[in-house]
Motif scaffolding. Structure first.
Motif, PDB file in Angstrom:
ATOM      1  N   GLU A 209       2.600 -11.979   5.406  1.00 46.34           N
ATOM      2  CA  GLU A 209       1.571 -12.810   4.775  1.00 46.34           C
ATOM      3  C   GLU A 209       1.839 -12.938   3.275  1.00 46.34           C
ATOM      4  OE1 GLU A 209      -3.276 -12.869   3.977  1.00 46.34           O
ATOM      5  OE2 GLU A 209      -2.427 -11.447   5.437  1.00 46.34           O
TER       6      GLU A 209
ATOM      7  N   LYS B   7      -2.658  -8.864   4.086  1.00 46.68           N
ATOM      8  CA  LYS B   7      -2.710  -7.788   5.077  1.00 46.68           C
ATOM      9  C   LYS B   7      -1.326  -7.297   5.497  1.00 46.68           C
ATOM     10  CE  LYS B   7      -7.197  -8.265   5.293  1.00 46.68           C
ATOM     11  NZ  LYS B   7      -8.066  -7.289   4.592  1.00 46.68           N
ATOM     12  N   SER B   8      -0.275  -8.092   5.217  1.00 49.33           N
ATOM     13  CA  SER B   8       1.062  -7.707   5.669  1.00 49.33           C
ATOM     14  C   SER B   8       2.122  -8.266   4.727  1.00 49.33           C
ATOM     15  CB  SER B   8       1.317  -8.237   7.083  1.00 49.33           C
ATOM     16  OG  SER B   8       1.360  -9.664   7.064  1.00 49.33           O
TER      17      SER B   8
ATOM     18  N   ASP C  48       0.814  -1.220   0.000  1.00 50.20           N
ATOM     19  CA  ASP C  48       0.000   0.000   0.000  1.00 50.20           C
ATOM     20  C   ASP C  48       0.849   1.272   0.000  1.00 50.20           C
ATOM     21  OD1 ASP C  48      -2.233  -1.655   0.001  1.00 50.20           O
ATOM     22  OD2 ASP C  48      -2.255  -1.764   2.192  1.00 50.20           O
TER      23      ASP C  48
ATOM     24  N   GLY D 119      -5.178  -9.311  -1.560  1.00 51.01           N
ATOM     25  CA  GLY D 119      -5.869  -9.348  -0.270  1.00 51.01           C
ATOM     26  C   GLY D 119      -4.963  -9.471   0.939  1.00 51.01           C
TER      27      GLY D 119
END
Length: 704
Positions: A690, A686-687, A563, A684
């Motif tokens: 992951e 989150k980190s 992101d 999808g």
């Protein structure tokens, strides 16, 4: 000098014969007439004179073919031996030529050589040699070599072996062969058994070794430097075989040291001598001194070639209804082959019987490949020839045979005349392609002593003249053509002996996966290298410090950022490259070059919808193999020169050091990006942790 029954060879006749002894060239009467500025009739008369002498020495004569083509038999090379004979031709050496040849004789001599011996070899008087001696000494002194005179013994040359080779190479390089005056000196030197003359097949294998290592290391020699290296290696082979190997070392490893080591691995195996650190260091120095073609545009396009090859494999797989997309050995071999034909380094022009047979037996493969050649031809900008297509068929056919997984209860001995490291490399290549039981790796002279009685077949890198059992001859590089030769032999033996199929192992031992788990826990690089060697020894596999890393090893948690806000694609390239820049994997100029690459070539870095792989040639400032992946908060647009707009959410910066080391990771990434579920999970995540886990999971599936 004496003549042959009144027959005298003039200089022109002699030069013609020298040229025709070059098996790699062909000549026409009209070409020779133009070269020597005489009539074609004069050239025909010269050749008739040459033929009279060839006949007297029982050597096949030169024939006149159609359109003035001159035809020679293989035994024309025997004429080289006659250049030492006093009655072969009437040619008086100049003082400069005598000096050069005297120097070559002194370099080649294994001990002392007398003035009379030199005079006899050159067919001049002893007084002439004495008159030349001072200038010969001065010439050699300039090359750091000293001529010493000992009473009752003669002359002896002192100096480093490296200086002797450099001087000999300089002497052999004078002139340039058939098209220059220096061919007189070159032929005399070879006639005196000072230069190294290899059989045509051996010379071709030596050229192939150099070509392969150019591709493996991404360093491409100019034509002149390639010839210089080829000449040096021929001299080195001869000198080492004479017991003149360089063993002393300085401990300094120059920039081409790894390339030098890889060349010597194969050369030492093929010509049966042990490698040495001293030889590697000297070859590294020579490689550093040579000239290389600036391949910036070519290096930029290597990722494009690797991507187009993957698409070609996908199309051929669909055509054949067989999934070849996950066969990395096939992919790597085909990429290397396509690169060689696209860069004009693939110079095979004639089919041999084995190639004909394979292509004729695989017409379906030929049709499938031919149907999708357009994408390759569009990439390279030219038509692909029939012989080039044949070799593409060879690679596809080998992949199909590998896919059949011939797990057979075969007991095989590999005969490999090389060092332990080279033997292990060949062994690894064999294990990657076959599941039979490799009993042992032995040298040819140890074969009889090895005591292996109950074996089914021998795979050998050299001819086994006295061996009466079943064996198949392969090249040390073990190409796909070699694979098919071995495979064909297996099928024949299976038919004769009825050898049963083995049960497939449920899980394959994988030292690379274990080391990938251990690496984050071991911070000391030297300690990790020692652990790696131990792990590979445990699994009985060869350890290669320079092996190709997996994608999950390059894209760990620390090389993934999610992101990220970017204003445009240039900003995205900057931010995807920043961690590699900070860690010293790339230089600032590499980032600028990546942006310029997109400005010039458009959106081709988008390797899958929404996923870009910015990269550049390794000569543009890349220091280590690495990747860094960013996921953008908001997609950016890349527009190409045709106005096509690509919306991109992921930028994965790639730094490369050659054409090979990143290939496995790249291959796995491209395969994984064909899976929409994988891309959905990346979106999808989150980190970073992951994301790294997703990459590792999917790569593991690719490898299964």
């Amino acid at each position: 000098m004496h003549s042959n029954g009144g027959i005298k060879m003039n200089k022109r006749s002699r030069e013609i014969l020298l040229g025709l002894m070059d098996a790699d060239k062909s000549f026409r009467i009209s070409e020779l007439a133009e070269k020597f500025q005489v009539s074609e009739r004069t050239i025909r008369n010269d050749i008739n004179d040459v033929n009279d002498i060839l006949e007297q020495h029982h050597i096949s004569v030169i024939k006149f073919g159609s359109n003035g083509l001159l035809l020679v038999e293989a035994d024309i090379e025997e004429a080289a031996k006659l250049f030492r004979q006093n009655d072969f031709y009437t040619y008086r050496l100049s003082k400069g030529e005598r000096k050069t040849l005297t120097a070559a004789i002194l370099i080649q001599a294994e001990g002392h050589v007398t003035l009379s011996e030199i005079a006899e070899l050159l067919y001049v008087s002893r007084a002439t040699v004495i008159n030349d001696l001072d200038s010969v000494k001065q010439m050699l002194l300039a090359e750091n070599l000293t001529v010493e005179s000992h009473s009752n013994k003669g002359l002896v040359l002192s100096g480093d072996e490296s200086a002797k080779r450099a001087c000999l190479l300089k002497l052999l390089s004078q002139g340039g062969g058939f098209d220059a005056e220096g061919s007189v000196v070159q032929t005399f030197i070879r006639g005196l058994n000072v230069g190294c003359r290899l059989k045509k097949e051996d010379r071709q294998n030596l050229q192939k070794i150099i070509n392969e290592q150019e591709h493996a290391h991404g360093r491409f020699l100019t034509d002149a430097s390639f010839d210089y290296l080829l000449q040096y290696l021929m001299i080195m082979i001869q000198r080492v075989k004479q017991g003149r190997q360089i063993t002393c070392t300085t401990g300094m490893k120059k920039s081409k040291y790894e390339m030098a080591g890889d060349i010597l691995k194969y050369v030492s195996q093929y010509w049966d001598f042990s490698e040495s650190e001293g030889e590697t260091e000297l070859l590294s120095d020579i490689l550093d001194s040579l000239s290389y073609i600036k391949k910036t545009s070519r290096n930029q396009r290597i990722i494009g070639l690797q991507l187009i090859t993957r698409k070609f494999i996908e199309q051929v797989s669909n055509e054949l209804h067989v999934d070849l997309n996950k066969d990395f050995v096939f992919y790597e071999n085909l990429v290397n082959h396509l690169e060689s034909i696209f860069t004009k380094e693939f110079n095979i022009t004639q089919r041999d019987d084995f190639l004909k047979e394979i292509v004729e037996q695989n017409q379906t493969v030929l049709l499938a490949a031919s149907k999708h050649l357009e994408m390759l031809e569009r990439f390279v900008g030219r038509k692909i020839s029939e012989i080039e297509i044949d070799y593409i068929v060879i690679h596809i056919s080998a992949a199909l045979e590998r896919r059949k997984k011939k797990e057979i209860d075969f007991r095989v001995v590999i005969v490999c005349n090389g060092g332990v490291g080279t033997s292990q490399l060949l062994l690894a290549k064999m294990k990657n392609r076959f599941d039979f039981h490799i009993v042992d790796v032995v040298s040819a002279h140890d074969l009889k002593k090895s005591g292996h009685q109950s074996i089914d077949m021998i795979v050998s890198t050299i001819p086994l003249k006295d061996y009466e059992g079943e064996y198949v001859l392969v090249t040390p590089m073990f190409s796909d053509e070699d694979y098919l030769r071995v495979n064909k032999k297996i099928e024949l033996l299976q038919g004769k002996q009825g050898i049963p199929t083995k049960k497939v192992q449920e899980k394959e031992n994988n030292p690379a996966e274990l080391l990938a788990l251990l690496k984050p826990l071991v911070k000391d690089s030297d300690l990790f290298r020692d652990i790696s060697k131990t792990v590979y020894e445990y699994f009985e596999e060869p350890y290669d410090e320079y092996r190709e890393p997996l994608l999950c090893e390059l894209l760990r948690e620390g090389n993934i950022q999610l992101d990220i806000e970017c204003s445009d694609w240039k900003d995205a390239i900057h931010k995807s490259a920043a961690p590699l820049l900070e860690k010293g994997f790339i230089e600032d100029r590499y980032v600028d070059a990546m942006i310029q690459n997109v400005l010039e070539n458009g959106s081709y870095i988008v390797i899958s919808k929404g996923f870009a792989l910015p990269h550049e040639g390794f000569e543009a400032g890349s220091q280590k193999v690495g990747m860094n992946l960013i996921r953008l908060k908001t997609p950016v647009i890349i527009e190409d020169e045709d106005g096509d707009r690509e919306e991109v959410r992921f930028f994965c910066c790639l730094s490369t050091v050659d054409h090979k080391k990143h290939m496995k990771a790249f291959f796995h990434l491209v395969n994984m990006l064909t899976n929409e579920r994988f891309k959905e999970e990346l979106l999808g995540a989150k980190s970073a942790r992951e994301t790294a886990k997703i990459i590792k999971t999917y790569e593991h599936r690719i490898k299964e």
